[in-house]
Design a protein around this motif. Structure first.
Motif, PDB file in Angstrom:
ATOM      1  N   ARG A  60       0.800  -1.104   0.163  1.00 15.31           N
ATOM      2  CA  ARG A  60       0.052  -0.058   0.071  1.00 15.31           C
ATOM      3  C   ARG A  60       0.876   1.304   0.117  1.00 15.31           C
ATOM      4  NH1 ARG A  60      -3.603  -0.768   5.288  1.00 15.31           N
ATOM      5  NH2 ARG A  60      -1.611  -1.749   5.917  1.00 15.31           N
ATOM      6  N   ILE A  61       0.497   2.205  -0.751  1.00 15.68           N
ATOM      7  CA  ILE A  61       1.305   3.526  -0.819  1.00 15.68           C
ATOM      8  C   ILE A  61       0.270   4.604  -0.741  1.00 15.68           C
ATOM      9  CG2 ILE A  61       2.496   5.304  -2.117  1.00 15.68           C
ATOM     10  CD1 ILE A  61       3.456   2.792  -3.805  1.00 15.68           C
ATOM     11  N   ALA A  62       0.376   5.537   0.487  1.00 10.45           N
ATOM     12  CA  ALA A  62      -0.673   6.469   0.593  1.00 10.45           C
ATOM     13  C   ALA A  62      -0.082   7.891   0.705  1.00 10.45           C
ATOM     14  CB  ALA A  62      -1.500   6.327   1.871  1.00 10.45           C
ATOM     15  N   PHE A  63      -0.414   8.787   0.001  1.00 12.60           N
ATOM     16  CA  PHE A  63       0.162  10.404   0.153  1.00 12.60           C
ATOM     17  C   PHE A  63      -0.920  10.987   0.151  1.00 12.60           C
ATOM     18  CE2 PHE A  63       0.833   8.669  -3.933  1.00 12.60           C
ATOM     19  CZ  PHE A  63       0.525   9.533  -4.909  1.00 12.60           C
ATOM     20  N   ASP A  64      -0.573  12.476   0.434  1.00  8.69           N
ATOM     21  CA  ASP A  64      -1.390  13.687  -0.006  1.00  8.69           C
ATOM     22  C   ASP A  64      -0.785  14.611  -1.086  1.00  8.69           C
ATOM     23  OD1 ASP A  64      -3.384  12.957   2.102  1.00  8.69           O
ATOM     24  OD2 ASP A  64      -2.051  13.855   3.482  1.00  8.69           O
ATOM     25  N   ASP A  71      -1.144  18.466  -2.789  1.00  4.08           N
ATOM     26  CA  ASP A  71      -2.031  19.928  -2.606  1.00  4.08           C
ATOM     27  C   ASP A  71      -2.469  20.434  -4.038  1.00  4.08           C
ATOM     28  OD1 ASP A  71      -1.838  20.242   0.105  1.00  4.08           O
ATOM     29  OD2 ASP A  71       0.193  20.991  -0.131  1.00  4.08           O
ATOM     30  N   GLY A  72      -3.708  21.345  -4.115  1.00  2.00           N
ATOM     31  CA  GLY A  72      -4.178  21.767  -5.393  1.00  2.00           C
ATOM     32  C   GLY A  72      -4.940  20.790  -6.084  1.00  2.00           C
ATOM     33  N   GLY A 109       7.290  14.848 -11.222  1.00  3.03           N
ATOM     34  CA  GLY A 109       7.359  16.359 -10.622  1.00  3.03           C
ATOM     35  C   GLY A 109       6.561  16.629  -9.550  1.00  3.03           C
ATOM     36  N   VAL A 110       5.908  15.840  -8.925  1.00  4.81           N
ATOM     37  CA  VAL A 110       4.844  16.405  -8.063  1.00  4.81           C
ATOM     38  C   VAL A 110       5.469  16.114  -6.564  1.00  4.81           C
ATOM     39  CG1 VAL A 110       2.774  15.365  -9.116  1.00  4.81           C
ATOM     40  CG2 VAL A 110       3.989  13.991  -7.675  1.00  4.81           C
ATOM     41  N   TYR A 111       5.004  16.529  -5.556  1.00  5.47           N
ATOM     42  CA  TYR A 111       5.604  16.600  -4.220  1.00  5.47           C
ATOM     43  C   TYR A 111       4.769  15.866  -3.477  1.00  5.47           C
ATOM     44  CZ  TYR A 111       9.073  19.471  -6.584  1.00  5.47           C
ATOM     45  OH  TYR A 111       9.740  20.190  -7.574  1.00  5.47           O
ATOM     46  N   PRO A 112       4.627  14.614  -3.301  1.00  2.00           N
ATOM     47  CA  PRO A 112       3.697  14.049  -2.324  1.00  2.00           C
ATOM     48  C   PRO A 112       3.792  14.389  -0.628  1.00  2.00           C
ATOM     49  CG  PRO A 112       5.462  12.404  -2.969  1.00  2.00           C
ATOM     50  CD  PRO A 112       5.672  13.604  -3.641  1.00  2.00           C
ATOM     51  N   ARG A 113       2.902  14.688   0.088  1.00  5.12           N
ATOM     52  CA  ARG A 113       3.144  14.751   1.507  1.00  5.12           C
ATOM     53  C   ARG A 113       2.459  13.606   2.205  1.00  5.12           C
ATOM     54  NH1 ARG A 113      -0.031  17.955   3.852  1.00  5.12           N
ATOM     55  NH2 ARG A 113      -1.540  18.283   2.332  1.00  5.12           N
ATOM     56  N   ASN A 114       3.272  13.492   3.461  1.00  2.00           N
ATOM     57  CA  ASN A 114       2.566  12.328   4.387  1.00  2.00           C
ATOM     58  C   ASN A 114       2.772  11.003   3.577  1.00  2.00           C
ATOM     59  OD1 ASN A 114       1.960  14.186   6.501  1.00  2.00           O
ATOM     60  ND2 ASN A 114      -0.018  14.641   5.216  1.00  2.00           N
TER      61      ASN A 114
END
Length: 315
Positions: free
Chosen positions: A230-234, A236-237, A286-291
């Motif tokens: 499992r991979i999870a991330f947030d 923005d936008g 080129g995205v910046y995943p958080r958490n």
């Protein structure tokens, strides 16, 4: 002097067992062995053959082909000898008697009975011992069925959906009691839809699908067999989901609003058969995943992945 190792007789043995109802094959060439002292969970979607398998084990149905043995004898012989206690999903309760009277009858009929008071206390039904059986709630009836299954000193306890109708505290108390039974060397086989119970309780997990054994191992081994993480991330936008859904090695993707203050954040949940490669490709977008979190599948997700993969092969 040469010493010959002695192999214990299996508790249960299925050898190429089949059982059909008309054109429907409920059990299809099933072979398995249960050993002394194991706690085994039997899992499978509706129609997988779990109940038929238990019926064959208990001698309630006869196999069309193959062989079923319990402690090296026929199921009926093992049951008559008092070696098997069973808690079925429904039935088995007489209406116009009290709980205490029914438990006493079960103890009287068992070749190696326990004391009635001890059986009632262990099942947590002392407060309803004087109540008529037909006045019980669903959870109370399940606890009475458990008392009947453990009325004597049986070596194998078979449970079909044992905690259906029980509240959380009753389920916890039930499994604490079953752990005690297993610690005393008994073999426990249970079918359940509560996969968290199988994950927490079972030494071994069997996954049935269309009457065949898809997986057999510890909970950790079943999770590994699913071959995904499992991979999870947030993020923005606003996002374009297409590149994310095109990441390599994905087996599933879920995109949901994260409920951020700005109202434009998203939470992405992915299952991947190669988490390292998927995360590497994610950063390549080129995205910046958080958490960001990467973890193994839970038993429920692994169960779904294994059965869905089998469905895909057969479609």
């Amino acid at each position: 002097m040469t010493t010959t190792a002695v192999t214990a007789t299996p508790v249960v043995g299925f050898e190429q067992v089949t059982k059909s109802y008309g054109s429907v094959r409920a059990v299809d060439g099933l072979s398995l062995v249960l050993r002394p002292g194991e706690t085994v969970a039997l899992l499978g979607p509706n129609g997988a053959g779990k109940s038929t398998t238990l019926d064959l084990l208990l001698g309630l149905k006869q196999a069309d082909t193959g062989k079923v043995e319990v402690f090296g004898t026929s199921p009926r012989e093992a049951i008559v000898a008092g070696r098997v206690g069973a808690m079925l999903q429904s039935g088995g309760l007489m209406d116009e008697v009290t709980v205490g009277e029914l438990v006493k009858l079960a103890c009287d009929l068992h070749p190696k009975p326990y004391k009635v008071a001890d059986v009632i206390a262990r099942a947590g039904i002392a407060q309803i011992a004087d109540r008529k059986v037909n006045k019980l709630s669903g959870g109370q009836a399940q606890r009475v069925r458990f008392a009947l299954a453990t009325a004597g000193d049986s070596d194998l306890i078979v449970l079909d959906e044992p905690t259906t109708g029980m509240d959380v505290s009753a389920r916890q108390a039930f499994w604490a009691t079953m752990r005690e039974q297993a610690d005393q060397g008994r073999t426990v086989l249970f079918a359940t839809h509560y996969l968290e119970e199988a994950d927490a309780i079972a030494d071994r997990v069997l996954v049935l699908h269309r009457g065949r054994l898809l997986a057999d191992g510890t909970s950790a081994e079943i999770k590994a067999k699913a071959g995904a993480r499992r991979i999870a991330f947030d993020l923005d936008g606003e996002i374009d989901e297409t590149p994310i859904r095109s990441l390599p090695f994905l087996t599933s993707v879920t995109v949901s609003n994260s409920g951020s203050a700005a109202g434009s954040g998203h939470t992405i949940r992915i299952q991947s058969t190669d988490a390292d490669a998927t995360v590497h490709a994610l950063y390549g977008l080129g995205v910046y995943p958080r958490n960001l979190e990467v973890a193994g599948l839970g038993l429920e997700q692994a169960f779904v992945a294994i059965t869905e993969a089998e469905e895909a092969k057969q479609s």
